[in-house]
Design an enzyme around this catalytic site. Structure first.
Site, PDB file in Angstrom:
ATOM      1  N   GLU A 191       2.304   2.215 -34.700  1.00  0.00           N
ATOM      2  CA  GLU A 191       3.067   1.932 -33.478  1.00  0.00           C
ATOM      3  C   GLU A 191       4.569   2.138 -33.619  1.00  0.00           C
ATOM      4  OE1 GLU A 191       2.034  -1.684 -31.498  1.00  0.00           O
ATOM      5  OE2 GLU A 191      -0.034  -1.044 -31.214  1.00  0.00           O
ATOM      6  N   GLU A 379      -6.722   0.642 -32.587  1.00  0.00           N
ATOM      7  CA  GLU A 379      -6.663  -0.780 -32.225  1.00  0.00           C
ATOM      8  C   GLU A 379      -7.053  -0.912 -30.768  1.00  0.00           C
ATOM      9  OE1 GLU A 379      -2.998  -2.938 -32.852  1.00  0.00           O
ATOM     10  OE2 GLU A 379      -2.771  -2.123 -34.876  1.00  0.00           O
TER      11      GLU A 379
HETATM   12  C1  FCB Z   1      -0.315  -4.263 -31.756  1.00  0.00           C
HETATM   13  C2  FCB Z   1       0.033  -4.379 -33.224  1.00  0.00           C
HETATM   14  C3  FCB Z   1      -0.821  -5.347 -33.982  1.00  0.00           C
HETATM   15  C4  FCB Z   1      -1.165  -6.564 -33.162  1.00  0.00           C
HETATM   16  C5  FCB Z   1      -1.683  -6.183 -31.800  1.00  0.00           C
HETATM   17  C6  FCB Z   1      -2.075  -7.338 -30.945  1.00  0.00           C
HETATM   18  O1  FCB Z   1       0.824  -3.888 -31.055  1.00  0.00           O
HETATM   19  O2  FCB Z   1      -0.068  -3.132 -33.850  1.00  0.00           O
HETATM   20  O3  FCB Z   1      -0.155  -5.649 -35.170  1.00  0.00           O
HETATM   21  O4  FCB Z   1      -0.088  -7.416 -33.096  1.00  0.00           O
HETATM   22  O5  FCB Z   1      -0.723  -5.427 -31.126  1.00  0.00           O
END
Ligand code: FCB
Length: 473
Positions: A191, A379
């Site tokens: 990210e 994610e």
């Molecule tokens: C993302 C992050 C991760 C976690 C999730 C909820 O932005 O990469 O570390 O905090 O959100």
């Protein structure tokens, strides 16, 4: 005899044929070799913040500064995963998922960011990798999930300097050389936009800076440069079979109504809204609109920087949580971001609007705009306000509703041949959610942080069922 023979044959093959059918033919199934996994990051789970020679990270410094984190929470102990990783891997195994994405803490390996390596730090990731493999779980390693060595912040201003990008590449090359005999997949950075925008623009994440536009654009540039230099360093040092990508939180532009015009507007928005990050990585140039809008504040860069930034990748990972709705408009730039309505449903994290379409459109854009051939959802998940019921079980109905909705949209993508190869659920365990501390819980497994007891929630059974069926359950 003939008939009996054919009948016998049919009877013999009946079981595999039926299994194949559920994998291929069912309306809610995923492709047969689809990879199910889950994801964590070092600072959010490990604890042991100064054990075994680990150096201080910018997150250690930030959480130890009064007023930065909700309730004054810190990751000093977190889930104590550093010491309890064997138990945690048993929980991962019980979910049935065959892949696990974790991150490596840079200051465990290089306590000062550069200089001599700390063998004890690397030894932890050796043990972790071996234990995962012994349990039939494939390790996927992220090299930077935001815990920059504090020494690099002190010496160079962190990502304000290209020296940090170079140091990152050296570290990435070193770690991949050591682990790539067992770890096949590496992610450079997690990210880009999150740690840059929140760490250097709004200051709510470490290192807590609020830079003006010109300096901020240079940070953005140094971050993508760090990614590109790391890709090169890993290619040079790791085993040739190594697969390299990143885990980016590109803004997923979703057409509010799926008309051809709105879809075209969303594709255009996808390029422009991510111009400083994924677009320059995949195209090797900043868009004209990006440079024009930055004007005198545009980043300083060379053609060689752009070549490094756009080093070829083996796959692209995207973290998908929340949609950005767009519609087509008749004037430049041809799209408009539509704000969420006041009653738009949200999950427990203030930033998380509910919008399952995002997990369909984001990979579809990657395929259409940049012809990406291997995509992973690195994610996806949601924050909830869980508490055990009288019987001790956490009935996280909202998480199950969330997952069913998003996975349905992901299945739409794979059914339309968008090349999504796997999905990593964030997160197996409740963990330290950055500036929100421990209050917002993202886990399938409830963690009582006072006792470190782990208890699977109702959603853990839901996810295990998805994995078992290879279909939306
Ligand atoms: C993302 C992050 C991760 C976690 C999730 C909820 O932005 O990469 O570390 O905090 O959100």
């Amino acid at each position: 005899m003939k008939l009996a023979g054919a009948g016998a044959l049919a009877a013999n093959s009946a079981a595999p044929a039926a299994a194949e059918k559920t994998n291929l033919g069912d309306a809610r199934s995923f492709p047969r070799d689809f990879l199910w996994g889950s994801a964590t990051s070092a600072y959010q789970i490990e604890g042991a913040w100064n054990d075994d020679g680990k150096g201080e990270s910018i997150w250690d410094r930030f959480v130890h500064t009064r007023g930065k984190i909700r309730n004054g929470d810190t990751g000093d102990v977190a889930l104590d995963h550093y010491h309890r990783y064997k138990e945690d891997i048993r929980h991962l195994k019980a979910l049935g998922a065959r892949a696990y994405r974790f991150s490596i803490s840079w200051p465990r390996i290089f306590p000062q960011g550069t200089g001599p390596a700390n063998g004890k730090g690397l030894a932890f990731y050796d043990r972790l990798t071996d234990e995962l493999l012994a349990n039939g779980i494939q390790p996927f390693a992220t090299l930077y999930h935001w815990d920059l060595p504090q020494a690099l912040q002190d010496n160079f201003g962190g990502w304000q300097s290209a020296d940090t990008a170079k140091a990152f590449a050296d570290y990435a090359g070193y770690v991949s050389a050591k682990l790539s005999d067992r770890v096949r997949y590496f992610f450079t950075i997690n990210e880009l936009a999150a740690f840059v925008e929140l760490g250097y623009r709004t200051g709510v994440f470490a290192p807590g800076l609020t830079l003006p536009p010109g300096r901020l654009n240079q940070v953005r540039h140094n971050a993508v440069l760090g990614h590109g230099l790391a890709v090169r360093a890993i290619r040079a040092s790791a085993k040739p079979s190594t697969k390299i990508g990143l885990a980016d939180n590109s803004i997923p532009a979703v057409p509010l109504v799926e008309t051809p015009e709105a879809i075209a507007a969303a594709e255009h928005a996808m390029r422009e809204l991510n111009a400083g990050y994924l677009t320059v990585i995949l195209e090797g140039r900043y868009t004209e609109a990006y440079l024009a809008s930055a004007g005198a504040d545009a980043p300083k860069f060379t053609a060689e920087d752009l070549r490094a930034i756009s080093s070829p990748l083996d796959f692209v990972g995207i973290n998908v949580y929340t949609p950005t709705y767009v519609r087509a408009i008749g004037t430049a730039p041809g799209y408009e971001v539509v704000p969420f309505s006041r009653s738009h449903p949200r999950m427990a994290s203030s930033w998380q609007a509910f919008g399952p379409e995002a997990v369909y459109w984001a990979p579809r854009h990657l395929q259409k705009l940049w012809n990406v051939k291997d995509i992973y959802i690195t994610e996806n998940g949601c924050g909830t306000a869980d508490a055990p019921a009288a019987d001790g079980i956490v009935y996280d109905t909202d998480r199950i509703m969330f997952l069913r909705s998003y996975l349905s949209m992901l299945q739409r993508a794979t059914a339309e041949n968008v090349p999504v190869r796997g999905y990593f659920l964030w997160s197996p365990f409740d963990n330290f959610e950055w500036a929100d501390g421990y209050e917002t819980r993202f886990g399938l497994i409830y963690v009582d942080f006072a006792t470190q007891k782990r208890t699977p929630k109702a959603s853990a059974a839901y996810y295990a069922e998805v994995v078992k069926r290879n279909a939306v359950a």
